[in-house]
Motif scaffolding. Structure first.
Motif, PDB file in Angstrom:
ATOM      1  N   GLU A  35       0.837  -1.203   0.000  1.00 18.48           N
ATOM      2  CA  GLU A  35       0.000   0.000   0.000  1.00 18.48           C
ATOM      3  C   GLU A  35       0.876   1.257   0.000  1.00 18.48           C
ATOM      4  OE1 GLU A  35      -3.606   2.079   2.588  1.00 18.48           O
ATOM      5  OE2 GLU A  35      -2.734   0.204   3.300  1.00 18.48           O
ATOM      6  N   TYR A  36       1.911   1.242   0.833  1.00 18.43           N
ATOM      7  CA  TYR A  36       2.844   2.375   0.897  1.00 18.43           C
ATOM      8  C   TYR A  36       3.490   2.619  -0.471  1.00 18.43           C
ATOM      9  CZ  TYR A  36       7.084   5.002   1.952  1.00 18.43           C
ATOM     10  OH  TYR A  36       8.082   5.935   1.937  1.00 18.43           O
ATOM     11  N   THR A  37       3.947   1.548  -1.102  1.00 18.56           N
ATOM     12  CA  THR A  37       4.608   1.657  -2.401  1.00 18.56           C
ATOM     13  C   THR A  37       3.648   2.180  -3.463  1.00 18.56           C
ATOM     14  OG1 THR A  37       6.110  -0.138  -1.790  1.00 18.56           O
ATOM     15  CG2 THR A  37       5.923   0.374  -4.139  1.00 18.56           C
ATOM     16  N   GLU A  38       2.413   1.694  -3.445  1.00 17.27           N
ATOM     17  CA  GLU A  38       1.408   2.142  -4.403  1.00 17.27           C
ATOM     18  C   GLU A  38       1.132   3.645  -4.248  1.00 17.27           C
ATOM     19  OE1 GLU A  38      -3.308   1.364  -4.988  1.00 17.27           O
ATOM     20  OE2 GLU A  38      -2.053  -0.413  -4.747  1.00 17.27           O
ATOM     21  N   ILE A  39       1.008   4.101  -3.018  1.00 14.06           N
ATOM     22  CA  ILE A  39       0.751   5.520  -2.777  1.00 14.06           C
ATOM     23  C   ILE A  39       1.974   6.349  -3.153  1.00 14.06           C
ATOM     24  CG2 ILE A  39       0.361   7.232  -0.948  1.00 14.06           C
ATOM     25  CD1 ILE A  39      -1.541   5.085   0.293  1.00 14.06           C
ATOM     26  N   ASP A  40       3.158   5.863  -2.832  1.00 11.09           N
ATOM     27  CA  ASP A  40       4.384   6.573  -3.202  1.00 11.09           C
ATOM     28  C   ASP A  40       4.485   6.725  -4.721  1.00 11.09           C
ATOM     29  OD1 ASP A  40       6.944   7.813  -2.626  1.00 11.09           O
ATOM     30  OD2 ASP A  40       7.861   5.969  -3.369  1.00 11.09           O
ATOM     31  N   ASN A  41       4.166   5.654  -5.456  1.00 10.43           N
ATOM     32  CA  ASN A  41       4.179   5.721  -6.919  1.00 10.43           C
ATOM     33  C   ASN A  41       3.144   6.709  -7.441  1.00 10.43           C
ATOM     34  OD1 ASN A  41       6.260   3.859  -7.252  1.00 10.43           O
ATOM     35  ND2 ASN A  41       4.851   2.125  -7.354  1.00 10.43           N
ATOM     36  N   GLU A  42       1.961   6.710  -6.831  1.00 10.61           N
ATOM     37  CA  GLU A  42       0.916   7.643  -7.242  1.00 10.61           C
ATOM     38  C   GLU A  42       1.362   9.091  -7.031  1.00 10.61           C
ATOM     39  OE1 GLU A  42      -3.817   8.518  -6.547  1.00 10.61           O
ATOM     40  OE2 GLU A  42      -2.715   7.462  -4.979  1.00 10.61           O
ATOM     41  N   ILE A  43       1.960   9.364  -5.877  1.00 11.17           N
ATOM     42  CA  ILE A  43       2.449  10.713  -5.584  1.00 11.17           C
ATOM     43  C   ILE A  43       3.512  11.121  -6.604  1.00 11.17           C
ATOM     44  CG2 ILE A  43       3.795  12.082  -3.925  1.00 11.17           C
ATOM     45  CD1 ILE A  43       2.310  10.442  -1.713  1.00 11.17           C
ATOM     46  N   TYR A  44       4.418  10.216  -6.901  1.00 14.11           N
ATOM     47  CA  TYR A  44       5.459  10.490  -7.895  1.00 14.11           C
ATOM     48  C   TYR A  44       4.838  10.825  -9.246  1.00 14.11           C
ATOM     49  CZ  TYR A  44       9.574   9.886 -10.821  1.00 14.11           C
ATOM     50  OH  TYR A  44      10.592  10.088 -11.731  1.00 14.11           O
ATOM     51  N   PRO A  52      -2.793  14.259 -13.514  1.00 16.52           N
ATOM     52  CA  PRO A  52      -3.268  15.496 -12.888  1.00 16.52           C
ATOM     53  C   PRO A  52      -4.129  15.199 -11.660  1.00 16.52           C
ATOM     54  CG  PRO A  52      -3.718  15.491 -15.252  1.00 16.52           C
ATOM     55  CD  PRO A  52      -3.239  14.124 -14.890  1.00 16.52           C
ATOM     56  N   SER A  53      -4.022  16.075 -10.684  1.00 19.91           N
ATOM     57  CA  SER A  53      -4.770  15.895  -9.441  1.00 19.91           C
ATOM     58  C   SER A  53      -4.886  17.242  -8.739  1.00 19.91           C
ATOM     59  CB  SER A  53      -4.038  14.901  -8.549  1.00 19.91           C
ATOM     60  OG  SER A  53      -4.645  14.805  -7.293  1.00 19.91           O
ATOM     61  N   SER A  54      -5.836  17.330  -7.834  1.00 19.12           N
ATOM     62  CA  SER A  54      -5.957  18.552  -7.035  1.00 19.12           C
ATOM     63  C   SER A  54      -4.855  18.584  -5.976  1.00 19.12           C
ATOM     64  CB  SER A  54      -7.328  18.604  -6.355  1.00 19.12           C
ATOM     65  OG  SER A  54      -7.415  17.616  -5.354  1.00 19.12           O
ATOM     66  N   ASP A  55      -4.527  19.783  -5.540  1.00 18.15           N
ATOM     67  CA  ASP A  55      -3.529  19.936  -4.483  1.00 18.15           C
ATOM     68  C   ASP A  55      -3.993  19.272  -3.196  1.00 18.15           C
ATOM     69  OD1 ASP A  55      -1.877  21.340  -6.179  1.00 18.15           O
ATOM     70  OD2 ASP A  55      -2.500  23.317  -5.430  1.00 18.15           O
ATOM     71  N   GLU A  56      -5.297  19.349  -2.927  1.00 18.85           N
ATOM     72  CA  GLU A  56      -5.839  18.754  -1.708  1.00 18.85           C
ATOM     73  C   GLU A  56      -5.653  17.232  -1.713  1.00 18.85           C
ATOM     74  OE1 GLU A  56      -7.769  20.826  -3.693  1.00 18.85           O
ATOM     75  OE2 GLU A  56      -7.509  22.630  -2.470  1.00 18.85           O
ATOM     76  N   TYR A  57      -5.926  16.623  -2.855  1.00 19.11           N
ATOM     77  CA  TYR A  57      -5.767  15.172  -2.963  1.00 19.11           C
ATOM     78  C   TYR A  57      -4.301  14.780  -2.799  1.00 19.11           C
ATOM     79  CZ  TYR A  57      -5.854  10.406  -4.713  1.00 19.11           C
ATOM     80  OH  TYR A  57      -5.709   9.039  -4.828  1.00 19.11           O
ATOM     81  N   LEU A  58      -3.406  15.518  -3.435  1.00 14.72           N
ATOM     82  CA  LEU A  58      -1.976  15.231  -3.323  1.00 14.72           C
ATOM     83  C   LEU A  58      -1.528  15.320  -1.872  1.00 14.72           C
ATOM     84  CD1 LEU A  58       0.792  14.637  -4.548  1.00 14.72           C
ATOM     85  CD2 LEU A  58       1.018  17.094  -5.013  1.00 14.72           C
ATOM     86  N   GLU A  59      -1.944  16.355  -1.177  1.00 11.98           N
ATOM     87  CA  GLU A  59      -1.561  16.510   0.236  1.00 11.98           C
ATOM     88  C   GLU A  59      -2.142  15.393   1.093  1.00 11.98           C
ATOM     89  OE1 GLU A  59       0.819  18.527   1.351  1.00 11.98           O
ATOM     90  OE2 GLU A  59       1.009  19.042  -0.772  1.00 11.98           O
ATOM     91  N   GLN A  60      -3.359  14.956   0.779  1.00 16.97           N
ATOM     92  CA  GLN A  60      -3.989  13.843   1.505  1.00 16.97           C
ATOM     93  C   GLN A  60      -3.161  12.570   1.310  1.00 16.97           C
ATOM     94  OE1 GLN A  60      -7.877  12.939  -0.024  1.00 16.97           O
ATOM     95  NE2 GLN A  60      -8.112  11.137   1.250  1.00 16.97           N
TER      96      GLN A  60
END
Length: 83
Positions: A35-44, A52-60
């Motif tokens: 799960e951590y790796t998946e989220i890290d990849n998504e953030i990258y 593309p994503s909202s700033d709020e979603y990225l910060e979440q």
């Protein structure tokens, strides 16, 4: 801004033996690491402009990554205390 992935082994290289052991022998740790790796990849991907994503979603997602990293590190430290 320099883009960088935050893989757990990169974040905690001094604990690589314990991380690898837990990944192979503890299903809960392995699922949490996935799960951590998946989220890290998504953030990258968001930060690189691929998704593309909202700033709020990225910060979440960044907050969730930190929470998961803290949880994983606590499991690593607990395992090392048992050794």
């Amino acid at each position: 801004m320099s883009l960088e992935k935050h893989g757990l082994l990169k974040e905690f290289p001094e604990h690589h033996h314990t991380i690898r052991h837990l990944k192979m022998n503890d299903a809960h740790f392995a699922r949490t690491l996935d799960e951590y790796t998946e989220i890290d990849n998504e953030i990258y991907n968001i930060e690189s402009g691929d998704h593309p994503s909202s700033d709020e979603y990225l910060e979440q997602q960044k907050l969730l990554r930190v929470q998961l990293k803290d949880k994983l590190f606590a499991m690593v430290k607990k395992e090392e205390a048992l050794q």
